[in-house]
Design a protein around this motif. Structure first.
Motif, short mmCIF file in Angstrom:
data_model
loop_
_atom_site.label_atom_id
_atom_site.label_comp_id
_atom_site.label_asym_id
_atom_site.label_seq_id
_atom_site.Cartn_x
_atom_site.Cartn_y
_atom_site.Cartn_z
N GLN A 43 0.82 -1.20 0.00
CA GLN A 43 0.00 0.00 0.00
C GLN A 43 0.86 1.26 0.00
N ARG A 44 1.93 1.23 0.77
CA ARG A 44 2.80 2.41 0.80
C ARG A 44 3.49 2.63 -0.54
N ALA A 45 3.92 1.55 -1.19
CA ALA A 45 4.51 1.70 -2.52
C ALA A 45 3.48 2.23 -3.52
N ALA A 46 2.24 1.75 -3.43
CA ALA A 46 1.20 2.24 -4.33
C ALA A 46 0.89 3.71 -4.07
N VAL A 47 0.92 4.11 -2.82
CA VAL A 47 0.66 5.52 -2.49
C VAL A 47 1.73 6.42 -3.09
N GLU A 48 2.99 5.99 -3.06
CA GLU A 48 4.06 6.79 -3.64
C GLU A 48 3.83 7.02 -5.13
N VAL A 49 3.37 5.99 -5.82
CA VAL A 49 3.13 6.12 -7.26
C VAL A 49 1.89 6.98 -7.54
N LEU A 50 0.82 6.73 -6.81
CA LEU A 50 -0.42 7.47 -7.05
C LEU A 50 -0.31 8.92 -6.63
N ASN A 51 0.49 9.20 -5.61
CA ASN A 51 0.68 10.60 -5.20
C ASN A 51 1.29 11.44 -6.30
N ALA A 52 2.15 10.82 -7.12
CA ALA A 52 2.75 11.57 -8.22
C ALA A 52 1.69 12.08 -9.19
N ILE A 53 0.56 11.42 -9.27
CA ILE A 53 -0.53 11.85 -10.14
C ILE A 53 -1.46 12.81 -9.42
N TYR A 54 -1.93 12.41 -8.25
CA TYR A 54 -2.99 13.17 -7.60
C TYR A 54 -2.50 14.45 -6.95
N GLU A 55 -1.20 14.57 -6.66
CA GLU A 55 -0.70 15.82 -6.10
C GLU A 55 -0.81 16.96 -7.09
N THR A 56 -0.87 16.65 -8.37
CA THR A 56 -1.08 17.69 -9.38
C THR A 56 -2.55 18.05 -9.54
N ASP A 57 -3.45 17.22 -9.00
CA ASP A 57 -4.89 17.45 -9.15
C ASP A 57 -5.53 18.06 -7.91
N PHE A 58 -5.03 17.71 -6.73
CA PHE A 58 -5.67 18.17 -5.50
C PHE A 58 -5.64 19.70 -5.40
N LYS A 59 -6.67 20.24 -4.79
CA LYS A 59 -6.81 21.68 -4.63
C LYS A 59 -5.85 22.20 -3.55
N GLY A 60 -5.57 23.50 -3.64
CA GLY A 60 -4.64 24.10 -2.69
C GLY A 60 -5.17 24.18 -1.28
N PHE A 61 -6.50 24.17 -1.09
CA PHE A 61 -7.04 24.26 0.26
C PHE A 61 -7.18 22.90 0.93
N SER A 62 -6.68 21.83 0.29
CA SER A 62 -6.66 20.50 0.88
C SER A 62 -5.27 20.25 1.47
N TYR A 63 -5.22 19.93 2.78
CA TYR A 63 -3.94 19.81 3.48
C TYR A 63 -3.72 18.45 4.12
N GLY A 64 -4.73 17.63 4.24
CA GLY A 64 -4.60 16.41 5.02
C GLY A 64 -3.82 15.31 4.32
N PHE A 65 -2.82 14.75 5.00
CA PHE A 65 -2.08 13.58 4.55
C PHE A 65 -1.51 13.77 3.15
N ARG A 66 -0.89 14.91 2.93
CA ARG A 66 -0.25 15.20 1.66
C ARG A 66 1.22 15.51 1.87
N PRO A 67 2.10 15.11 0.95
CA PRO A 67 3.54 15.36 1.13
C PRO A 67 3.84 16.86 1.20
N GLY A 68 4.64 17.25 2.18
CA GLY A 68 5.02 18.64 2.33
C GLY A 68 3.97 19.52 2.96
N ARG A 69 2.86 18.95 3.42
CA ARG A 69 1.80 19.73 4.06
C ARG A 69 1.45 19.08 5.38
N GLY A 70 1.06 19.90 6.34
CA GLY A 70 0.73 19.39 7.65
C GLY A 70 -0.36 20.19 8.31
N GLN A 71 -0.60 19.88 9.59
CA GLN A 71 -1.67 20.56 10.32
C GLN A 71 -1.42 22.06 10.42
N HIS A 72 -0.18 22.46 10.65
CA HIS A 72 0.09 23.88 10.85
C HIS A 72 -0.03 24.68 9.56
#
Length: 493
Positions: free
Chosen positions: A161-190
């Motif tokens: 699952q972690r390996a699949a997440v690394e691959v899928l994140n490369a696609i969906y990180e370009t699609d997700f909106k800027g106001f979405s912060y949860g569980f995304r690389p380089g983004r956190g609660q603060h």
């Protein structure tokens, strides 16, 4: 070899004519100068060539294609997942002390023969012989006294699952909106907290709408989720394995239960699937609603299923809530009526409520902080953030229970553990304006440790002065680890 002081190349290609000028006959031919003495006869070189750019890695190529072609469906991704190197990286990134799944396999035992295990896992993933196993259900206490169900997958499922997440994140990180912060690389609660604070302070926000989804992780519709994933993923092997993880079932008290909806919290793939689901259900819809239907200013901040929306006009907020309920019902989701509310909050909230004869503006909680309207010493409006009382009480209750179990440990051992607890608390809650709550938390920890030490025997064995020496040695004073939101937001954007 070149002689000292010798020129590598002639600086002037030709010597000046002794006679004649423009339009006159040439008395002597031009004489070309040769190479400087001592140099080898070689072809004139150009400028220093630029170093060739390193070839893009596989994930970067996927990311670049996803960025350039927003509507592209990726049909060949699974070979990136079962790559042995990627599986090894996924294994190393797992928590070494994580709870084992139903097969009892731990991180250490799996790593005893790691390379052979990873090659066997890669072969099964390539041949289609991999089978997802049921997750083990455990319960953790919540702040309101209830328990939250958590699913613990087996270690091999975590790796894949972690390996699949690394691959899928490369696609969906370009699609997700800027106001979405949860569980995304380089983004956190603060990052989410700073965006919310700056949005309320700088934009004309007068109303805050807290959105709480009822049992979101347990209510996601599998068919809708697969349809959302298929918008960008055309590789049937990826879709097939996502279905395996969704329908693997839950094992609780030696009894297997089928999973017909939702995704168990605790797996590596669950946060990404939750973000994909809400991206299509909420993010895209809310962004269009803000641009086309909102009369005034509107801000959006989402961290996983925790959503806060700010409005300039109350009419916009009420209309947004009504249409949001209809939108969620279409996708098997619903609002939690008790926790979803609309409050007056912002720069002019205190003045408007005072004019109507009402009390202070209401407060709201987001990501462990209580947000309240405040006025600085210079008379400026700002959003004051304090540690949520519910979170603070729950943490102190947990510390007291752990101290009861650690009662007969040596003082340095317990002191080192409490020091790590306080430092972790300061790193998260150490924001400007929260120093008093940090000091209060340290004081209550000190009192709990004092009572625990004095219950080790029938008599009072630790005096107050001795306890303060322990505190000076082991309990660090409160520290602020975060700058003001506007300062950090200017740097990150």
């Amino acid at each position: 070899m070149n002689g000292p002081g010798k020129s590598d190349r002639p600086v002037v290609a030709r010597k000046v004519l002794n006679k004649g000028g423009a339009g006159a006959s040439t008395a002597e031919g031009l004489e070309r100068r040769g190479l400087a003495k001592g140099n080898l006869l070689q072809e004139t070189g150009g400028r220093t060539p630029k170093p060739e750019a390193p070839p893009l890695c596989a994930l970067e190529r996927i990311r670049q294609a996803a960025r350039e072609k927003k509507g592209e469906r990726f049909t060949a991704l699974w070979h990136h997942v079962y790559d042995v190197d990627r599986l090894r990286e996924a294994y190393q990134a797992l928590n070494h002390a994580s709870t084992p799944g139903v097969d009892g396999e731990t991180w250490e035992s799996y790593g005893e023969n790691l390379e052979d295990s990873l090659r066997d896992l890669s072969s099964r993933l390539r041949r289609g012989a991999y089978r997802a196993k049921p997750v083990r259900r455990v319960y953790i206490p919540k702040g309101d006294g209830k328990e939250r169900p958590i699913g613990v997958p087996v270690l091999e499922d975590k790796v894949v699952q972690r390996a699949a997440v690394e691959v899928l994140n490369a696609i969906y990180e370009t699609d997700f909106k800027g106001f979405s912060y949860g569980f995304r690389p380089g983004r956190g609660q603060h990052n989410a907290l700073d965006a919310l604070t700056v949005g309320i302070e700088k934009r004309p926000v007068n109303w805050v709408f807290e959105v709480d989804l009822r049992a979101f992780f347990d209510s996601m519709d599998h068919e809708w989720l697969i349809k959302f994933v298929e918008h960008r993923i055309g590789d049937r092997r990826v879709i097939r394995h996502i279905r395996k993880w969704l329908t693997a079932g839950v094992l609780e008290r030696e009894r297997w239960e089928a999973s017909r909806e939702g995704t168990p919290q605790g797996g590596s793939i669950s946060p990404l699937l939750a973000n994909i689901y809400l991206h299509y259900v909420f993010d895209l819809w809310a962004d269009v609603w803000r641009r086309r239907k909102a009369r005034g200013a509107m801000i959006l901040v989402r961290y996983a299923d925790d959503i806060v929306v700010g409005f300039q006009y109350r009419e916009d907020a009420e209309r947004f809530r009504q249409e949001l309920e209809q939108r969620l019902n279409r996708f098997a989701l619903s609002l939690h009526e008790e926790k979803t509310r609309l409050i007056e909050f912002g720069r002019y909230a205190a003045t408007n409520r005072r004019a109507r004869g009402e009390g202070r503006p209401e407060q709201f909680d987001f990501l462990g902080f209580t947000h309240r309207c405040a006025i600085s010493k210079k008379g400026w409006f700002w959003v004051e953030r304090r540690t949520s009382r519910k979170k603070m009480r729950a943490k102190l209750r947990d510390i007291k229970q752990r101290l009861r179990k650690r009662r007969h440990e040596r003082v340095p051992v317990t002191g080192s553990w409490l020091k790590s607890v306080l430092l972790g608390h300061y790193r998260y809650y150490g924001v400007p304006g929260n120093y008093r709550r940090l000091a209060a938390f340290q004081y209550h920890v000190l009192c709990a440790w004092y009572r625990s030490l004095n219950r080790r025997s029938q008599r009072r064995s630790v005096t107050g002065s001795r306890m303060y020496r322990y505190a000076a040695r082991w309990l660090p004073r409160p520290q602020l680890h975060h700058p003001y939101p506007s300062q950090r937001l200017c740097v990150t954007t």
